[in-house]
Scaffold this active site. Structure first.
Site, PDB file in Angstrom:
ATOM      1  N   LEU A   1      -4.493   7.810  -0.469  1.00  0.00           N
ATOM      2  CA  LEU A   1      -3.329   7.149   0.128  1.00  0.00           C
ATOM      3  C   LEU A   1      -3.247   7.508   1.654  1.00  0.00           C
ATOM      4  O   LEU A   1      -2.451   8.000   2.457  1.00  0.00           O
ATOM      5  CB  LEU A   1      -2.208   8.315  -0.369  1.00  0.00           C
ATOM      6  CG  LEU A   1      -1.757   7.998  -1.974  1.00  0.00           C
ATOM      7  CD1 LEU A   1      -0.849   9.238  -1.892  1.00  0.00           C
ATOM      8  CD2 LEU A   1      -1.090   6.868  -1.920  1.00  0.00           C
TER       9      LEU A   1
ATOM     10  N   LYS B   1       0.708  -1.135   0.011  1.00  0.00           N
ATOM     11  CA  LYS B   1       0.092   0.043  -0.006  1.00  0.00           C
ATOM     12  C   LYS B   1       0.865   1.205  -0.012  1.00  0.00           C
ATOM     13  O   LYS B   1       1.779   1.365   0.724  1.00  0.00           O
ATOM     14  CB  LYS B   1      -1.167  -0.209   1.264  1.00  0.00           C
ATOM     15  CG  LYS B   1      -1.666   1.174   1.538  1.00  0.00           C
ATOM     16  CD  LYS B   1      -2.668   1.496   0.734  1.00  0.00           C
ATOM     17  CE  LYS B   1      -3.518   2.907   0.847  1.00  0.00           C
ATOM     18  NZ  LYS B   1      -4.194   3.220  -0.441  1.00  0.00           N
TER      19      LYS B   1
ATOM     20  N   GLY C   1      -9.842  -2.345 -13.304  1.00  0.00           N
ATOM     21  CA  GLY C   1     -10.636  -3.503 -13.398  1.00  0.00           C
ATOM     22  C   GLY C   1     -10.642  -3.532 -14.997  1.00  0.00           C
ATOM     23  O   GLY C   1      -9.925  -2.925 -15.845  1.00  0.00           O
TER      24      GLY C   1
ATOM     25  N   CYS D   1      -0.814   8.703  -8.793  1.00  0.00           N
ATOM     26  CA  CYS D   1      -1.814   8.636  -7.745  1.00  0.00           C
ATOM     27  C   CYS D   1      -2.952   9.878  -8.121  1.00  0.00           C
ATOM     28  O   CYS D   1      -2.623  11.142  -7.929  1.00  0.00           O
ATOM     29  CB  CYS D   1      -1.883   9.028  -6.254  1.00  0.00           C
ATOM     30  SG  CYS D   1      -3.232   8.736  -5.270  1.00  0.00           S
TER      31      CYS D   1
ATOM     32  N   ASN E   1       5.462   1.395  -1.999  1.00  0.00           N
ATOM     33  CA  ASN E   1       5.124   2.112  -3.138  1.00  0.00           C
ATOM     34  C   ASN E   1       5.124   3.669  -2.509  1.00  0.00           C
ATOM     35  O   ASN E   1       4.476   3.918  -1.432  1.00  0.00           O
ATOM     36  CB  ASN E   1       3.682   2.029  -3.384  1.00  0.00           C
ATOM     37  CG  ASN E   1       3.137   2.719  -4.283  1.00  0.00           C
ATOM     38  OD1 ASN E   1       2.498   3.806  -3.826  1.00  0.00           O
ATOM     39  ND2 ASN E   1       2.922   2.475  -5.585  1.00  0.00           N
TER      40      ASN E   1
END
Lengths: 254, 303
Positions: B73, B45, B217, B130, B99
């Site tokens: 985050l 994460k 996805g 991000c 990360n």
């Protein structure tokens, strides 16, 4: 321990045209399932339901390896789950989430509305095992929205409110006469729509009674990986699927 | 026996299957479901210098064949990771790849310097993509000069494999890839999520608290695959490919397009055991098609 496991659809029990109990049977069953635990159910056979659906576990039977869910068909996923074939395979990830803390003494009041009554079968049974005097207060719009009261009556007294007065006292659960006069409960458990739970939490706060609520935030993973389902608490954002779904209402700042 | 080992810019992976940052927690969330040591690596994460509470709820919306997220985050900061999380996961026989995120170049440097001191961490993923934070994040990854600047700065303070995670929300992803290659990146990972949004027509409100979020996805797979192919042809450093991989066939397609290794993201939410199935599926594919080494698949697209 959490599992991802295939089950087969065993039975449907329709309570009315949009509420049903789905019972699944597996070749084995994880039996360490606590009151308030939920499962992430994969909805088979429908392309635009992408994510699993988090659903409270209603009950389970270790002898028959069955697990059941009380489901209200309100969206594509929950409608599709009501239309499977008997024997169809379905994957669930379970048991997930924390659980209600079962008191060891005193009197407990369980307040539920809508689909927020599912955890109360297991919770009622655990309270009865500990000889806790238990009262269920179940709310609905009309008498046709009030379910499982026969089952609850095995574990304690059952009180009902309906908005139209067609069963029990008229009004919301928060208006029920149980809250006025001599109120001697030392624990309130609640599950249902947020406004109802917040109102119950407020009463609990006024009466200085410990209260636990189970949240039903939208989830993706259900196992604490994606952090999508958070709720603000007095201790910062908490992950509902693993640090909940059950929270003390004081922690929620309610 | 198929040789599943791959080399991602100096980082040796026992197989090409890794899990994508933000979809696999710190690994332990999945430990009930399979032996994490089977994985090639775990991109944990996203980590920032200080504790971050993340964005307000709702942070997620299901969309056709995918989902939007706007987590922002949420994490407890790099010191907490090093002191409390890494000791719990370092015993797994897999590469743990932090990360790294920041609002400023200085923050990226500070986080990286701390990681560089940790024994056992051989690589970082520099997240300049991000889409869900107000400051930094994707802002660094959508312009060549800033992507180069942050990559150069982090390169100077990190001795291990530097993987730069690219944003697809750019006009030409190959320009950014070439830029970070020149700035010292050992590998690139792509793609991060696509900026998107979802609306509830009944309430006339956005479904995410942040209005926009990152789409992931299978909905994004064809675009991600195209970008991996483009970047593979534009740079010499290896590519870690991701974007809607749901099964072994999807993973193989990314390798054929040029990915040396792949990352499984959103699929972890649908099937927590999917990554093991992908490893098995890739091995079987190699056996069935006469490949002795999985590296033979990389960029083997016949055009």
């Amino acid at each position: 321990m959490k599992h991802v496991q295939d089950f087969k659809v065993k039975t449907y029990r329709w309570l009315n045209d949009e509420n049903y109990i789905l019972t699944l049977q597996g070749e084995s069953l994880e039996t360490e399932i606590l009151p308030g635990n939920f499962a992430e159910i994969r909805v088979p056979g429908i392309a635009d339901v992408f994510l699993r659906r988090p659903i409270s576990i209603l009950d389970f039977n270790p002898t028959e390896n069955t697990i059941s869910f009380y489901i209200k068909a309100i969206g594509k996923g929950t409608r599709q789950l009501g239309e499977l074939q008997i024997g169809e395979t379905i994957s669930i990830v379970y048991p997930l989430g924390n659980s209600y803390s079962v008191v060891e003494e005193g009197k407990a009041l369980l307040v539920g509305g809508g689909s927020g009554i599912a955890p109360f079968i297991q919770l009622g049974r655990e309270l009865k095992k500990r000889n806790i005097q238990t009262t269920f207060l179940i709310g609905g719009r009309t008498k046709n929205d009030v379910f499982l009261t026969d089952e609850f009556s095995e574990f304690g007294e059952v009180l009902v409110t309906t908005e139209d007065g067609s069963r029990g006292e008229k009004g919301f659960v928060t208006h029920h006469s149980v809250f006025s006069g001599d109120f001697d409960f030392n624990k309130i458990y609640t599950c249902g729509p947020d406004p109802m739970m917040k109102a119950i939490a407020k009463i609990a706060g006024e009466k200085n009674i410990n209260c636990e609520a189970s949240l039903e935030n939208m989830m993706a993973c259900g196992i604490g990986a994606c952090l999508c389902c958070v709720t603000p608490t007095v201790n910062g954002n908490k992950v509902v699927c693993t640090e909940g779904t059950v929270f003390n209402t004081k922690e929620l700042g309610w | 026996m198929v040789d599943l080992k791959v080399n991602l810019g100096g980082l040796q992976l026992k197989n090409p299957v890794t899990t994508a940052s933000g979809t696999f927690g710190f690994g332990t969330e999945f430990a009930d479901f399979f032996d994490l040591s089977l994985l090639g690596g775990i991109f944990v994460k996203g980590i920032t210098l200080k504790n971050r509470e993340g964005n307000d709820y709702p942070r997620m919306a299901e969309t056709a064949s995918g989902m939007l997220n706007a987590v922002g985050l949420q994490n407890k900061g790099i010191d907490y990771f090093i002191d409390s999380i890494y000791p719990e996961i370092k015993h797994y026989n897999t590469e743990i790849i932090p990360n790294v995120n920041g609002s400023t170049v200085e923050e990226y440097i500070e986080v990286t310097e701390k990681i560089n001191e940790v024994e056992g961490i051989n690589a970082i993923e520099l997240n300049i993509s991000c889409p869900n934070v107000k400051e930094g994040g994707m802002a660094f990854g959508v312009s060549c000069p800033s992507a180069i600047a942050v990559t150069e700065a982090v390169r100077e303070c990190f001795d291990g494999t530097l993987i730069v995670k690219l944003s697809p929300n750019v006009t030409d992803i190959t320009e950014i890839a070439k830029g970070v290659e020149g700035a010292g990146a050992d590998a690139v990972s792509l793609v991060n999520t696509f900026l998107g949004m979802a609306i509830d027509a009944q309430t006339r409100k956005p479904l995410l608290s942040t209005i926009t979020g990152g789409l992931s996805g299978p909905a994004i797979k064809p675009i991600a695959l195209r970008m991996v192919w483009q970047v593979f042809n534009a740079v010499k450093i290896p590519v870690s490919g991701m974007g809607g991989i749901m099964n072994a066939t999807d993973a193989i397609e990314f390798m054929l397009a040029g990915a040396t290794s792949i990352q499984i993201g959103t699929a972890n939410f649908i099937d927590p055991q999917v990554s093991v199935k992908v490893i098995e599926g890739i091995e079987n594919y190699c056996k069935d098609n006469g490949f002795d080494s999985v590296t033979d698949l990389v960029g083997a697209l016949e055009v």
